[in-house]
Design a protein around this motif. Sequence first.
Motif, PDB file in Angstrom:
ATOM      1  N   THR A   1     -29.437  50.788   6.927  1.00 33.29           N
ATOM      2  CA  THR A   1     -30.223  49.646   6.444  1.00 33.29           C
ATOM      3  C   THR A   1     -31.198  49.162   7.503  1.00 33.29           C
ATOM      4  O   THR A   1     -32.360  48.853   7.216  1.00 33.29           O
ATOM      5  CB  THR A   1     -29.287  48.490   6.025  1.00 33.29           C
ATOM      6  OG1 THR A   1     -28.489  48.911   4.923  1.00 33.29           O
ATOM      7  CG2 THR A   1     -30.100  47.251   5.630  1.00 33.29           C
ATOM      8  N   TYR A   2     -30.722  49.094   8.757  1.00 33.92           N
ATOM      9  CA  TYR A   2     -31.550  48.534   9.821  1.00 33.92           C
ATOM     10  C   TYR A   2     -32.166  49.602  10.730  1.00 33.92           C
ATOM     11  O   TYR A   2     -32.755  49.269  11.758  1.00 33.92           O
ATOM     12  CB  TYR A   2     -30.719  47.552  10.656  1.00 33.92           C
ATOM     13  CG  TYR A   2     -30.217  46.386   9.848  1.00 33.92           C
ATOM     14  CD1 TYR A   2     -31.100  45.444   9.342  1.00 33.92           C
ATOM     15  CD2 TYR A   2     -28.856  46.231   9.578  1.00 33.92           C
ATOM     16  CE1 TYR A   2     -30.644  44.371   8.594  1.00 33.92           C
ATOM     17  CE2 TYR A   2     -28.395  45.171   8.825  1.00 33.92           C
ATOM     18  CZ  TYR A   2     -29.301  44.240   8.334  1.00 33.92           C
ATOM     19  OH  TYR A   2     -28.852  43.191   7.587  1.00 33.92           O
ATOM     20  N   ASP A   3     -32.013  50.869  10.332  1.00 38.51           N
ATOM     21  CA  ASP A   3     -32.587  51.973  11.105  1.00 38.51           C
ATOM     22  C   ASP A   3     -32.099  51.919  12.555  1.00 38.51           C
ATOM     23  O   ASP A   3     -32.890  52.007  13.497  1.00 38.51           O
ATOM     24  CB  ASP A   3     -34.127  51.933  11.039  1.00 38.51           C
ATOM     25  CG  ASP A   3     -34.754  53.229  11.556  1.00 38.51           C
ATOM     26  OD1 ASP A   3     -34.065  54.271  11.498  1.00 38.51           O
ATOM     27  OD2 ASP A   3     -35.913  53.185  12.005  1.00 38.51           O
ATOM     28  N   LEU A   4     -30.771  51.779  12.719  1.00 38.52           N
ATOM     29  CA  LEU A   4     -30.169  51.693  14.040  1.00 38.52           C
ATOM     30  C   LEU A   4     -29.370  52.963  14.336  1.00 38.52           C
ATOM     31  O   LEU A   4     -28.984  53.695  13.422  1.00 38.52           O
ATOM     32  CB  LEU A   4     -29.242  50.471  14.115  1.00 38.52           C
ATOM     33  CG  LEU A   4     -29.904  49.106  13.914  1.00 38.52           C
ATOM     34  CD1 LEU A   4     -28.831  48.022  13.843  1.00 38.52           C
ATOM     35  CD2 LEU A   4     -30.893  48.808  15.028  1.00 38.52           C
ATOM     36  N   ASN A   5     -29.113  53.188  15.615  1.00 35.83           N
ATOM     37  CA  ASN A   5     -28.301  54.320  16.019  1.00 35.83           C
ATOM     38  C   ASN A   5     -26.874  54.117  15.518  1.00 35.83           C
ATOM     39  O   ASN A   5     -26.231  53.115  15.838  1.00 35.83           O
ATOM     40  CB  ASN A   5     -28.320  54.457  17.545  1.00 35.83           C
ATOM     41  CG  ASN A   5     -27.505  55.628  18.023  1.00 35.83           C
ATOM     42  OD1 ASN A   5     -26.293  55.532  18.151  1.00 35.83           O
ATOM     43  ND2 ASN A   5     -28.178  56.736  18.291  1.00 35.83           N
ATOM     44  N   ARG A   6     -26.380  55.092  14.779  1.00 30.56           N
ATOM     45  CA  ARG A   6     -25.074  54.950  14.148  1.00 30.56           C
ATOM     46  C   ARG A   6     -23.953  54.810  15.181  1.00 30.56           C
ATOM     47  O   ARG A   6     -23.031  54.018  15.017  1.00 30.56           O
ATOM     48  CB  ARG A   6     -24.850  56.162  13.240  1.00 30.56           C
ATOM     49  CG  ARG A   6     -23.647  56.022  12.328  1.00 30.56           C
ATOM     50  CD  ARG A   6     -22.490  56.823  12.841  1.00 30.56           C
ATOM     51  NE  ARG A   6     -21.329  56.619  11.987  1.00 30.56           N
ATOM     52  CZ  ARG A   6     -20.088  56.775  12.407  1.00 30.56           C
ATOM     53  NH1 ARG A   6     -19.839  57.130  13.662  1.00 30.56           N
ATOM     54  NH2 ARG A   6     -19.084  56.583  11.591  1.00 30.56           N
ATOM     55  N   ARG A   7     -24.044  55.565  16.271  1.00 35.51           N
ATOM     56  CA  ARG A   7     -23.012  55.503  17.301  1.00 35.51           C
ATOM     57  C   ARG A   7     -22.962  54.118  17.945  1.00 35.51           C
ATOM     58  O   ARG A   7     -21.879  53.604  18.255  1.00 35.51           O
ATOM     59  CB  ARG A   7     -23.257  56.574  18.351  1.00 35.51           C
ATOM     60  CG  ARG A   7     -23.003  57.992  17.854  1.00 35.51           C
ATOM     61  CD  ARG A   7     -23.153  59.001  18.989  1.00 35.51           C
ATOM     62  NE  ARG A   7     -22.861  60.363  18.541  1.00 35.51           N
ATOM     63  CZ  ARG A   7     -22.921  61.422  19.325  1.00 35.51           C
ATOM     64  NH1 ARG A   7     -23.251  61.272  20.611  1.00 35.51           N
ATOM     65  NH2 ARG A   7     -22.643  62.625  18.843  1.00 35.51           N
ATOM     66  N   SER A   8     -24.138  53.518  18.157  1.00 31.48           N
ATOM     67  CA  SER A   8     -24.173  52.188  18.765  1.00 31.48           C
ATOM     68  C   SER A   8     -23.527  51.146  17.855  1.00 31.48           C
ATOM     69  O   SER A   8     -22.784  50.268  18.317  1.00 31.48           O
ATOM     70  CB  SER A   8     -25.626  51.794  19.052  1.00 31.48           C
ATOM     71  OG  SER A   8     -26.207  52.690  19.981  1.00 31.48           O
ATOM     72  N   VAL A   9     -23.809  51.245  16.574  1.00 27.32           N
ATOM     73  CA  VAL A   9     -23.225  50.299  15.622  1.00 27.32           C
ATOM     74  C   VAL A   9     -21.709  50.501  15.536  1.00 27.32           C
ATOM     75  O   VAL A   9     -20.934  49.539  15.491  1.00 27.32           O
ATOM     76  CB  VAL A   9     -23.873  50.443  14.229  1.00 27.32           C
ATOM     77  CG1 VAL A   9     -23.222  49.489  13.226  1.00 27.32           C
ATOM     78  CG2 VAL A   9     -25.373  50.170  14.303  1.00 27.32           C
ATOM     79  N   TYR A  10     -21.285  51.759  15.534  1.00 30.44           N
ATOM     80  CA  TYR A  10     -19.846  52.043  15.472  1.00 30.44           C
ATOM     81  C   TYR A  10     -19.138  51.518  16.727  1.00 30.44           C
ATOM     82  O   TYR A  10     -18.040  50.948  16.649  1.00 30.44           O
ATOM     83  CB  TYR A  10     -19.606  53.551  15.320  1.00 30.44           C
ATOM     84  CG  TYR A  10     -18.161  53.894  15.072  1.00 30.44           C
ATOM     85  CD1 TYR A  10     -17.607  53.736  13.809  1.00 30.44           C
ATOM     86  CD2 TYR A  10     -17.353  54.368  16.107  1.00 30.44           C
ATOM     87  CE1 TYR A  10     -16.274  54.042  13.578  1.00 30.44           C
ATOM     88  CE2 TYR A  10     -16.021  54.682  15.889  1.00 30.44           C
ATOM     89  CZ  TYR A  10     -15.489  54.512  14.617  1.00 30.44           C
ATOM     90  OH  TYR A  10     -14.177  54.804  14.387  1.00 30.44           O
ATOM     91  N   ALA A  11     -19.780  51.687  17.869  1.00 30.95           N
ATOM     92  CA  ALA A  11     -19.190  51.191  19.116  1.00 30.95           C
ATOM     93  C   ALA A  11     -19.059  49.677  19.071  1.00 30.95           C
ATOM     94  O   ALA A  11     -18.038  49.111  19.519  1.00 30.95           O
ATOM     95  CB  ALA A  11     -20.050  51.620  20.300  1.00 30.95           C
ATOM     96  N   LEU A  12     -20.072  49.003  18.514  1.00 30.32           N
ATOM     97  CA  LEU A  12     -20.020  47.547  18.402  1.00 30.32           C
ATOM     98  C   LEU A  12     -18.864  47.146  17.494  1.00 30.32           C
ATOM     99  O   LEU A  12     -18.092  46.240  17.815  1.00 30.32           O
ATOM    100  CB  LEU A  12     -21.342  47.031  17.833  1.00 30.32           C
ATOM    101  CG  LEU A  12     -21.400  45.551  17.467  1.00 30.32           C
ATOM    102  CD1 LEU A  12     -21.307  44.698  18.733  1.00 30.32           C
ATOM    103  CD2 LEU A  12     -22.697  45.238  16.700  1.00 30.32           C
ATOM    104  N   ALA A  13     -18.741  47.829  16.351  1.00 33.53           N
ATOM    105  CA  ALA A  13     -17.703  47.476  15.380  1.00 33.53           C
ATOM    106  C   ALA A  13     -16.303  47.694  15.940  1.00 33.53           C
ATOM    107  O   ALA A  13     -15.405  46.878  15.720  1.00 33.53           O
ATOM    108  CB  ALA A  13     -17.910  48.279  14.098  1.00 33.53           C
ATOM    109  N   THR A  14     -16.078  48.785  16.655  1.00 34.31           N
ATOM    110  CA  THR A  14     -14.737  49.081  17.173  1.00 34.31           C
ATOM    111  C   THR A  14     -14.399  48.217  18.373  1.00 34.31           C
ATOM    112  O   THR A  14     -13.236  47.856  18.582  1.00 34.31           O
ATOM    113  CB  THR A  14     -14.628  50.567  17.562  1.00 34.31           C
ATOM    114  OG1 THR A  14     -15.693  50.904  18.462  1.00 34.31           O
ATOM    115  CG2 THR A  14     -14.717  51.435  16.326  1.00 34.31           C
TER     116      THR A  14
END
Length: 294
Positions: A278-291
Amino acid sequence: MTDPAVPADRAEPSDRAAGALILAGTPLGRISDASPGLARALADADVIAAEDTRRFLRLAADLGVDLHAKVVSFYESVEAARVPGLVDRIAGGQRVVLVTDAGMPSVSDPGYTLVAAVAAAGLAVTSVPGPSAVITALALSGLPSDRFTFEGFPPRKTGERTRAFGALRTEARTMVFFESVHRIGESLAAMAAVFGADRPAAVCRELTKTHEEVRRGPLGELAAWAADGLRGEITVVVAGSSGAGDAPPDDATLLAEIAALVAGGKSRRDAVDQVAATYDLNRRSVYALATARR
Protein backbone atom coordinates in the motif's frame (compact mmCIF):
# COMPACT_ATOMS: atom_id res chain seq x y z
CA MET A 1 -46.93 22.88 -22.73
CA THR A 2 -43.30 22.08 -23.53
CA ASP A 3 -41.68 24.28 -26.16
CA PRO A 4 -41.09 21.96 -29.17
CA ALA A 5 -37.78 23.74 -29.75
CA VAL A 6 -36.50 22.50 -26.38
CA PRO A 7 -35.31 18.85 -26.29
CA ALA A 8 -37.39 16.70 -23.96
CA ASP A 9 -34.43 16.07 -21.66
CA ARG A 10 -33.87 19.82 -21.26
CA ALA A 11 -37.48 20.79 -20.52
CA GLU A 12 -38.32 22.55 -17.25
CA PRO A 13 -39.44 19.97 -14.68
CA SER A 14 -42.73 21.81 -14.11
CA ASP A 15 -43.49 21.70 -17.85
CA ARG A 16 -43.33 17.94 -18.23
CA ALA A 17 -46.55 16.23 -19.21
CA ALA A 18 -45.16 12.76 -18.48
CA GLY A 19 -43.94 11.46 -15.17
CA ALA A 20 -40.41 12.27 -14.04
CA LEU A 21 -38.06 12.06 -11.11
CA ILE A 22 -36.81 15.54 -10.20
CA LEU A 23 -33.71 15.86 -8.03
CA ALA A 24 -34.04 19.15 -6.17
CA GLY A 25 -31.07 20.87 -4.58
CA THR A 26 -31.88 22.55 -1.25
CA PRO A 27 -29.99 25.33 0.56
CA LEU A 28 -26.97 24.43 2.68
CA GLY A 29 -27.93 27.14 5.13
CA ARG A 30 -29.57 30.36 4.01
CA ILE A 31 -33.16 30.01 2.77
CA SER A 32 -32.48 32.94 0.45
CA ASP A 33 -30.11 30.68 -1.53
CA ALA A 34 -33.06 28.59 -2.73
CA SER A 35 -33.81 29.03 -6.41
CA PRO A 36 -37.23 30.00 -7.81
CA GLY A 37 -37.10 26.67 -9.64
CA LEU A 38 -37.06 24.80 -6.31
CA ALA A 39 -40.25 26.47 -5.09
CA ARG A 40 -41.94 25.86 -8.45
CA ALA A 41 -40.95 22.17 -8.51
CA LEU A 42 -42.27 21.64 -4.98
CA ALA A 43 -45.55 23.38 -5.75
CA ASP A 44 -46.05 21.32 -8.93
CA ALA A 45 -45.04 17.93 -7.49
CA ASP A 46 -47.38 14.99 -7.10
CA VAL A 47 -45.09 13.26 -4.60
CA ILE A 48 -42.19 14.63 -2.56
CA ALA A 49 -39.69 12.12 -1.17
CA ALA A 50 -37.81 13.81 1.67
CA GLU A 51 -34.84 12.61 3.71
CA ASP A 52 -36.34 14.27 6.80
CA THR A 53 -40.04 15.13 6.40
CA ARG A 54 -40.16 17.53 9.35
CA ARG A 55 -37.14 19.45 8.14
CA PHE A 56 -38.59 19.54 4.63
CA LEU A 57 -41.95 20.89 5.82
CA ARG A 58 -40.12 23.72 7.62
CA LEU A 59 -38.26 24.49 4.38
CA ALA A 60 -41.49 24.54 2.37
CA ALA A 61 -43.08 26.86 4.92
CA ASP A 62 -40.09 29.20 4.85
CA LEU A 63 -40.32 29.29 1.05
CA GLY A 64 -44.03 30.03 1.22
CA VAL A 65 -44.86 26.99 -0.92
CA ASP A 66 -48.46 25.75 -0.89
CA LEU A 67 -47.95 22.00 -1.04
CA HIS A 68 -50.40 19.72 -2.86
CA ALA A 69 -48.09 16.71 -3.02
CA LYS A 70 -48.03 13.57 -0.93
CA VAL A 71 -44.92 13.80 1.27
CA VAL A 72 -43.11 10.53 2.08
CA SER A 73 -39.92 9.84 3.98
CA PHE A 74 -36.85 8.73 2.01
CA TYR A 75 -33.87 8.10 4.24
CA GLU A 76 -31.23 5.38 4.22
CA SER A 77 -33.15 2.76 6.19
CA VAL A 78 -36.32 2.95 4.06
CA GLU A 79 -34.76 3.85 0.70
CA ALA A 80 -34.79 0.34 -0.79
CA ALA A 81 -38.41 -0.26 0.25
CA ARG A 82 -39.60 3.06 -1.18
CA VAL A 83 -38.00 2.75 -4.62
CA PRO A 84 -40.47 0.37 -6.35
CA GLY A 85 -43.51 2.42 -5.35
CA LEU A 86 -41.94 5.68 -6.48
CA VAL A 87 -40.92 4.16 -9.81
CA ASP A 88 -44.52 3.00 -10.30
CA ARG A 89 -45.83 6.49 -9.61
CA ILE A 90 -43.44 7.99 -12.16
CA ALA A 91 -44.41 5.34 -14.71
CA GLY A 92 -48.03 6.33 -14.07
CA GLY A 93 -47.31 9.93 -15.05
CA GLN A 94 -46.65 11.53 -11.67
CA ARG A 95 -43.88 13.98 -10.85
CA VAL A 96 -41.77 12.80 -7.91
CA VAL A 97 -39.45 15.40 -6.36
CA LEU A 98 -36.55 14.10 -4.24
CA VAL A 99 -35.07 16.42 -1.60
CA THR A 100 -32.44 15.76 1.03
CA ASP A 101 -31.55 17.82 4.10
CA ALA A 102 -29.09 20.09 2.29
CA GLY A 103 -27.42 20.19 -1.11
CA MET A 104 -27.99 17.84 -4.03
CA PRO A 105 -29.65 14.43 -3.49
CA SER A 106 -27.56 11.29 -4.11
CA VAL A 107 -24.23 13.02 -3.27
CA SER A 108 -23.46 11.13 -0.03
CA ASP A 109 -27.21 11.36 0.55
CA PRO A 110 -30.15 9.11 -0.35
CA GLY A 111 -31.06 9.06 -4.03
CA TYR A 112 -28.62 6.98 -6.03
CA THR A 113 -30.72 3.81 -5.95
CA LEU A 114 -33.85 5.69 -7.01
CA VAL A 115 -32.07 7.44 -9.89
CA ALA A 116 -30.65 4.12 -11.08
CA ALA A 117 -34.05 2.39 -10.89
CA VAL A 118 -35.89 5.18 -12.71
CA ALA A 119 -33.23 5.34 -15.43
CA ALA A 120 -33.28 1.54 -15.81
CA ALA A 121 -37.05 1.72 -16.31
CA GLY A 122 -36.54 4.14 -19.19
CA LEU A 123 -38.25 6.98 -17.32
CA ALA A 124 -37.21 10.63 -17.15
CA VAL A 125 -34.78 11.97 -14.55
CA THR A 126 -34.04 15.67 -14.35
CA SER A 127 -33.00 18.20 -11.71
CA VAL A 128 -33.46 21.59 -10.17
CA PRO A 129 -29.78 22.46 -9.66
CA GLY A 130 -28.86 23.77 -6.25
CA PRO A 131 -26.04 24.25 -3.75
CA SER A 132 -23.34 21.61 -3.28
CA ALA A 133 -21.11 21.45 -0.21
CA VAL A 134 -18.46 19.65 -2.30
CA ILE A 135 -18.09 22.40 -4.91
CA THR A 136 -18.52 25.23 -2.39
CA ALA A 137 -15.75 23.88 -0.13
CA LEU A 138 -13.47 23.18 -3.08
CA ALA A 139 -13.87 26.74 -4.35
CA LEU A 140 -13.22 28.25 -0.90
CA SER A 141 -10.28 26.01 -0.01
CA GLY A 142 -7.68 27.86 -2.03
CA LEU A 143 -6.38 24.51 -3.28
CA PRO A 144 -6.16 23.47 -6.96
CA SER A 145 -9.67 22.92 -8.31
CA ASP A 146 -8.99 22.02 -11.95
CA ARG A 147 -9.01 18.31 -11.06
CA PHE A 148 -10.44 16.79 -7.88
CA THR A 149 -11.92 13.62 -6.42
CA PHE A 150 -14.84 13.39 -4.00
CA GLU A 151 -14.32 10.62 -1.42
CA GLY A 152 -17.45 11.03 0.73
CA PHE A 153 -17.27 10.00 4.39
CA PRO A 154 -14.10 8.13 5.46
CA PRO A 155 -14.67 4.71 7.09
CA ARG A 156 -15.57 4.87 10.77
CA LYS A 157 -13.24 2.12 11.99
CA THR A 158 -9.65 3.15 12.62
CA GLY A 159 -7.97 0.42 10.57
CA GLU A 160 -10.33 0.77 7.61
CA ARG A 161 -9.94 4.56 7.66
CA THR A 162 -6.14 4.31 7.67
CA ARG A 163 -6.22 1.87 4.75
CA ALA A 164 -8.57 4.14 2.81
CA PHE A 165 -6.25 7.09 3.28
CA GLY A 166 -3.26 4.90 2.44
CA ALA A 167 -4.81 4.06 -0.92
CA LEU A 168 -5.08 7.81 -1.59
CA ARG A 169 -1.58 8.78 -0.40
CA THR A 170 -0.26 9.29 -3.94
CA GLU A 171 -3.51 10.69 -5.39
CA ALA A 172 -2.49 13.76 -7.39
CA ARG A 173 -5.93 15.38 -7.49
CA THR A 174 -7.33 17.56 -4.73
CA MET A 175 -9.47 15.40 -2.44
CA VAL A 176 -12.78 16.35 -0.84
CA PHE A 177 -14.23 14.51 2.16
CA PHE A 178 -17.27 14.82 4.39
CA GLU A 179 -16.84 14.06 8.10
CA SER A 180 -18.98 14.07 11.23
CA VAL A 181 -18.36 16.32 14.22
CA HIS A 182 -17.65 13.25 16.34
CA ARG A 183 -14.82 11.89 14.17
CA ILE A 184 -13.24 14.99 12.62
CA GLY A 185 -10.33 15.10 15.09
CA GLU A 186 -9.46 11.43 14.53
CA SER A 187 -9.79 11.73 10.77
CA LEU A 188 -7.55 14.78 10.52
CA ALA A 189 -4.94 13.09 12.73
CA ALA A 190 -5.06 10.00 10.48
CA MET A 191 -4.75 12.17 7.38
CA ALA A 192 -1.72 13.92 8.87
CA ALA A 193 -0.12 10.57 9.68
CA VAL A 194 -0.74 9.08 6.23
CA PHE A 195 -0.55 12.08 3.88
CA GLY A 196 2.06 13.95 5.93
CA ALA A 197 1.65 16.65 8.55
CA ASP A 198 2.75 19.31 6.06
CA ARG A 199 0.16 18.46 3.38
CA PRO A 200 -1.99 21.60 2.73
CA ALA A 201 -5.68 21.29 3.53
CA ALA A 202 -8.79 23.25 4.48
CA VAL A 203 -11.58 22.48 6.92
CA CYS A 204 -14.87 24.11 5.91
CA ARG A 205 -17.52 24.29 8.61
CA GLU A 206 -21.14 25.46 8.47
CA LEU A 207 -20.89 26.61 4.85
CA THR A 208 -23.22 29.52 3.96
CA LYS A 209 -24.52 29.62 7.55
CA THR A 210 -24.17 32.28 10.23
CA HIS A 211 -21.11 30.64 11.80
CA GLU A 212 -19.34 29.71 8.56
CA GLU A 213 -15.63 29.07 9.06
CA VAL A 214 -12.89 28.03 6.66
CA ARG A 215 -9.60 27.10 8.34
CA ARG A 216 -6.64 26.57 5.99
CA GLY A 217 -3.26 25.14 6.86
CA PRO A 218 -1.10 22.00 6.99
CA LEU A 219 -2.86 18.85 8.16
CA GLY A 220 -0.79 18.62 11.33
CA GLU A 221 -1.95 22.05 12.49
CA LEU A 222 -5.56 21.39 11.52
CA ALA A 223 -5.53 18.08 13.40
CA ALA A 224 -4.30 19.81 16.57
CA TRP A 225 -6.91 22.56 16.16
CA ALA A 226 -9.77 20.04 15.80
CA ALA A 227 -8.53 17.55 18.43
CA ASP A 228 -11.30 18.48 20.87
CA GLY A 229 -13.99 18.33 18.19
CA LEU A 230 -15.87 20.84 16.09
CA ARG A 231 -19.50 21.79 15.61
CA GLY A 232 -21.63 21.90 12.52
CA GLU A 233 -21.55 20.33 9.06
CA ILE A 234 -17.94 19.72 7.98
CA THR A 235 -16.22 19.33 4.61
CA VAL A 236 -12.47 18.70 4.39
CA VAL A 237 -10.40 19.53 1.31
CA VAL A 238 -6.88 18.06 1.04
CA ALA A 239 -4.23 18.89 -1.54
CA GLY A 240 -3.17 16.08 -3.83
CA SER A 241 0.25 14.49 -3.77
CA SER A 242 3.03 16.44 -5.42
CA GLY A 243 4.63 13.16 -6.46
CA ALA A 244 7.86 13.99 -4.66
CA GLY A 245 8.80 14.11 -1.03
CA ASP A 246 5.64 12.47 0.32
CA ALA A 247 6.55 11.33 3.79
CA PRO A 248 5.83 7.65 4.50
CA PRO A 249 3.40 6.94 7.35
CA ASP A 250 4.95 6.93 10.81
CA ASP A 251 5.65 3.66 12.65
CA ALA A 252 2.55 3.99 14.84
CA THR A 253 0.31 4.26 11.78
CA LEU A 254 1.92 1.24 10.13
CA LEU A 255 1.63 -0.85 13.28
CA ALA A 256 -2.01 0.18 13.80
CA GLU A 257 -2.89 -0.88 10.29
CA ILE A 258 -1.08 -4.20 10.61
CA ALA A 259 -2.87 -4.85 13.91
CA ALA A 260 -6.24 -4.04 12.32
CA LEU A 261 -5.60 -6.45 9.46
CA VAL A 262 -4.55 -9.21 11.86
CA ALA A 263 -7.67 -8.58 13.98
CA GLY A 264 -9.68 -8.91 10.80
CA GLY A 265 -8.37 -12.43 10.18
CA LYS A 266 -5.20 -11.96 8.11
CA SER A 267 -1.95 -13.60 9.10
CA ARG A 268 0.79 -11.27 10.28
CA ARG A 269 2.82 -12.07 7.16
CA ASP A 270 -0.09 -11.22 4.83
CA ALA A 271 -0.84 -8.06 6.81
CA VAL A 272 2.77 -6.92 6.48
CA ASP A 273 2.74 -7.67 2.74
CA GLN A 274 -0.44 -5.62 2.25
CA VAL A 275 0.77 -2.64 4.25
CA ALA A 276 4.17 -2.63 2.53
CA ALA A 277 2.49 -2.76 -0.89
CA THR A 278 0.00 0.00 0.00
CA TYR A 279 2.74 2.44 0.97
CA ASP A 280 5.40 1.18 -1.46
CA LEU A 281 7.73 0.30 1.43
CA ASN A 282 10.42 -2.34 1.77
CA ARG A 283 8.67 -5.48 2.96
CA ARG A 284 11.57 -6.61 5.16
CA SER A 285 11.66 -3.25 6.95
CA VAL A 286 7.95 -3.38 7.68
CA TYR A 287 8.21 -6.98 8.88
CA ALA A 288 11.11 -6.07 11.15
CA LEU A 289 9.06 -3.21 12.61
CA ALA A 290 6.07 -5.49 13.20
CA THR A 291 8.07 -8.27 14.89
CA ALA A 292 10.12 -5.88 17.00
CA ARG A 293 6.96 -4.37 18.55
CA ARG A 294 5.13 -7.65 19.20
